[in-house]
Enzyme design. Structure first.
Site, PDB file in Angstrom:
ATOM      1  N   GLY A 102       0.845  -1.187   0.000  1.00  0.00           N
ATOM      2  CA  GLY A 102       0.000   0.000   0.000  1.00  0.00           C
ATOM      3  C   GLY A 102       0.880   1.235   0.000  1.00  0.00           C
ATOM      4  O   GLY A 102       2.080   1.147  -0.232  1.00  0.00           O
ATOM      5  N   CYS A 103       0.280   2.411   0.288  1.00  0.00           N
ATOM      6  CA  CYS A 103       1.071   3.635   0.187  1.00  0.00           C
ATOM      7  C   CYS A 103       1.792   3.953   1.490  1.00  0.00           C
ATOM      8  O   CYS A 103       2.755   4.693   1.489  1.00  0.00           O
ATOM      9  CB  CYS A 103       0.218   4.812  -0.273  1.00  0.00           C
ATOM     10  N   VAL A 104       1.314   3.424   2.629  1.00  0.00           N
ATOM     11  CA  VAL A 104       2.053   3.620   3.898  1.00  0.00           C
ATOM     12  C   VAL A 104       2.397   2.276   4.512  1.00  0.00           C
ATOM     13  O   VAL A 104       1.807   1.272   4.191  1.00  0.00           O
ATOM     14  CB  VAL A 104       1.274   4.443   4.960  1.00  0.00           C
TER      15      VAL A 104
END
Lengths: 104, 418
Positions: A102-104
Site C-alpha cells: 500500500g502507500c504507507v
C-alpha cells in the site's frame, strides 16, 4: 541490496527475501523459490507464474489477484488453493517480482 | 478551431480546463467539459461527515461555479468514446468531436461487485463513507451505535484515498472513547494487504498505532461475499469476520463508458504512460486523476501534481514537440489520527513515505510521519485551499515533483513494532 544463494543461484533480494532483479530469475530458480515456501509447482502454478512474469515485463508492475484472475484466467478462489493464505505475496515471491504494498 | 474535450469535471478535469483555458488561444481552441451532474464534492470532507464534523453545505458546490469563463460545461452521460472517429457520444444522442481528449472520469465505489454487500443490510448495518449519501447515513447509524463489533473493511486495492479507511478507524476509535462507550466496542480493521502499514519506514514509525488503540487487524483478507443472515464477511479462503456495524470501502472501478469504449483495463482504468499520462493506444487521448492506471495513489494531490506536469507537456504535444515533463507519482496526504491530531506523508513512485519536515526543510511547519496538531490543522485548512486556489487553477507554492529536501533518509528514532 543483499545477495543470497538459493539452490546454487546467487540472487539480489530485499530484506524480506523478494528478488529485486527481474533478469536474475529463471524457471528452475522459481521452482527452488516455491520449495522455500512449501509449494511444489504444478502446471497450474506455472500458468499463474508465467502470466505474472509476462505481465510485469509489459506493465512494470506486479499483477494484482484480479488481474491474474481476469486476464490470466485463474479464478481468485483457485489462487488461494494454489498459493494458500497469501497468494499475492507468494506468487510475487516465486515469480521474482516486487511484493504488493500500500502507500504507507 | 481545435477541440479539447475533457470527460469529467472533478478535481483533475476542472484544473485542466481552467489551467489550459488560460494557455490556449481563444480563437484557436474550444475547451469543453462533460459531466453527468452539476455537483462538485470536496471528497476529503466525507471522512468527517459520519462524526458530525462537516455539514453537507461545506463539502458540496456547483461544478459551474469553478469552471472558468470560456469553457463550455455540457451536462450529460457519456455513452462511449469512438477513438477511430475522434468523437464522444452521449446517451441522449449528442455527439461531441475532439482533437484531443482528456479522460478524467475518476473512480467509483461499486458495492454491486461483492455478493451480499448491496443487499438487505446495505445502509442498515453495512455502510460506505465515500459517497455523500453513504457518509450521511453512516452518521445516523453511528449516533445509535453504542456496543458491539465495528468492522472497518477494504474490499480490494486500488482504492481512492488509500489512507482514508485507516483514518476512519482512528477517528471512530477516538469518537467512541469520547462518547464513553469505547470499552463496549470491538474494533477491527480488515484489509486485503499484508498489514495496515506495508511500507518499511512507515511500519517502523506507525506500526504500533493500531495496537495502542486496541484496533485488531485482519490482514490478507480478500472478501468473496457477505453473508447477510449471519452478518459476516467471508473471504476466498473461508475466513470469517462477523460484524454488528460494517464500514466498508467497496471495490473501486473506473467509469463504465471507458470499458464500453474499449479503453480500459480489468478495472476500467485507462492504461497510460506513467510519466506523461498519454494513452498507450491513442496519441490524442490522455487520462488524468483517478481514471488512469498509473501506479500512484488515487488521491487529489496526485491529480493536482500530475496536472501541473501535464499542462506544460500538452502545450508541447499539440505543437508537435516531444513532451519534456515527467511526472514522478508525487503524492502528499494528510492522515487524521484522532483527538485533533494528524500525520502527513509525502512520497512518489520510487520513494516510500519518510520522516522529516514539509514543505520547508527543518522548518516545516508540517512534520512527516509524525502525529501533530499542525498536521490536523493543515488538513482542515486545505478545504479552503481546494475551493479557492486549487480548482480555479491558481498557482500553489508547492513543487509538483517530490523533493528529498527535508526528508530523513536514515531514520534513527524509529522503533520497531514488536
Amino acid at each position: 541490496m543483499p545477495t543470497t544463494t538459493i539452490d546454487g543461484h546467487v540472487i539480489h533480494v530485499d530484506d524480506e527475501g523478494f528478488m529485486t532483479e527481474y533478469t536474475e530469475w529463471s524457471e528452475p530458480l522459481g521452482k527452488a523459490l516455491a520449495a522455500q515456501i512449501g509449494i511444489e509447482m504444478s502446471d497450474e502454478h506455472w500458468k499463474a507464474i508465467r502470466f505474472l512474469r509476462t505481465d510485469f515485463a509489459d506493465q512494470g508492475e506486479t499483477a494484482t489477484l484480479r488481474r491474474v484472475s481476469v486476464l490470466g484466467g485463474i479464478p481468485t478462489k483457485q489462487l488461494f488453493v494454489l498459493f494458500p493464505q497469501k497468494p499475492a505475496k507468494k506468487m510475487a515471491y516465486v515469480a521474482g517480482l516486487p511484493k504488493p504494498h500500500g502507500c504507507v | 478551431m481545435r477541440d479539447l474535450l475533457i470527460l469529467g469535471g472533478g478535481t483533475a478535469g476542472t484544473m485542466v480546463a481552467n489551467k489550459l483555458r488560460k494557455r490556449l488561444e481563444r480563437d484557436a481552441w474550444r475547451v469543453t467539459v462533460v459531466d453527468r451532474d452539476d455537483v462538485h464534492p470536496y471528497q476529503p470532507g466525507y471522512l468527517f461527515l459520519p462524526f458530525g464534523g462537516y455539514t453537507e453545505q461545506q463539502v458540496v458546490r456547483s461544478r459551474h461555479a469553478f469552471i472558468a469563463d470560456g469553457v463550455d460545461l455540457v451536462l450529460g452521460d457519456v455513452d462511449r468514446v469512438r477513438p477511430e472517429a475522434n468523437t464522444v457520444t452521449l446517451t441522449d444522442g449528442r455527439t461531441l468531436p475532439y482533437d484531443y481528449l482528456v479522460i478524467a472520469s475518476g473512480t467509483t465505489p461499486r458495492p454491486d461487485q461483492t455478493p451480499g454487500m448491496l443487499g438487505t443490510e446495505w445502509r442498515r448495518r453495512i455502510f460506505d463513507f465515500y459517497t455523500l449519501d453513504g457518509a450521511k447515513a453512516l452518521a445516523e447509524a453511528l449516533k445509535r451505535f453504542d456496543h458491539g463489533r465495528l468492522v472497518v473493511h477494504v474490499t480490494e486495492m486500488p482504492i481512492k484515498c488509500p489512507v482514508a479507511p485507516l483514518e476512519f478507524a482512528f477517528l471512530a476509535e477516538a469518537w467512541l472513547r469520547q462518547k464513553g462507550v469505547r470499552d463496549r466496542v470491538e474494533l477491527t480493521y480488515v484489509t486485503p494487504l499484508p498489514g495496515a502499514f506495508t511500507q518499511p519506514v512507515a511500519s517502523a514509525h506507525l506500526g504500533s498505532m493500531l495496537d495502542e488503540r486496541k484496533i485488531a487487524v485482519e490482514p490478507d483478507f480478500m472478501v468473496e461475499r457477505i453473508d447477510e443472515e449471519r452478518k459476516t464477511l467471508v473471504s476466498y479462503d473461508e475466513r470469517e469476520v462477523p460484524f454488528d456495524l460494517l464500514v466498508t470501502v467497496p471495490l473501486n472501478m473506473g467509469a463504465d463508458f471507458v470499458a464500453r469504449s474499449g479503453l480500459g483495463d480489468e478495472l476500467n482504468y485507462v492504461p497510460v504512460d506513467k510519466h506523461t499520462m498519454l494513452s498507450r493506444k491513442h496519441d490524442n487521448i490522455f487520462a488524468l486523476g483517478d481514471a488512469s492506471d498509473i501506479p500512484a495513489s488515487k488521491a487529489g494531490s496526485v491529480a493536482h501534481f500530475s496536472v501541473e506536469i501535464f499542462v506544460e507537456n500538452f502545450l508541447e504535444h499539440v505543437a508537435g514537440l516531444p513532451m519534456t515533463g515527467a511526472f514522478d507519482g508525487h503524492a502528499n496526504c494528510f492522515v487524521e489520527s484522532g483527538d485533533g491530531k494528524g500525520l502527513l506523508i509525502d512520497f512518489n513512485y520510487d520513494t516510500e513515505p519518510l520522516p522529516g519536515k514539509y514543505p520547508l526543510p527543518r522548518i516545516g511547519p508540517m512534520d512527516l510521519l509524525k502525529e501533530t496538531r499542525a498536521n490536523h490543522l493543515g488538513k482542515l485548512a486545505f478545504r479552503w485551499v481546494y475551493w479557492n486556489v486549487l480548482l480555479p487553477g491558481r498557482p500553489i507554492p508547492l513543487p509538483a515533483l517530490m523533493s528529498m529536501a527535508g526528508k530523513e533518509t536514515e531514520p534513527t528514532t524509529a522503533t520497531q513494532e514488536r
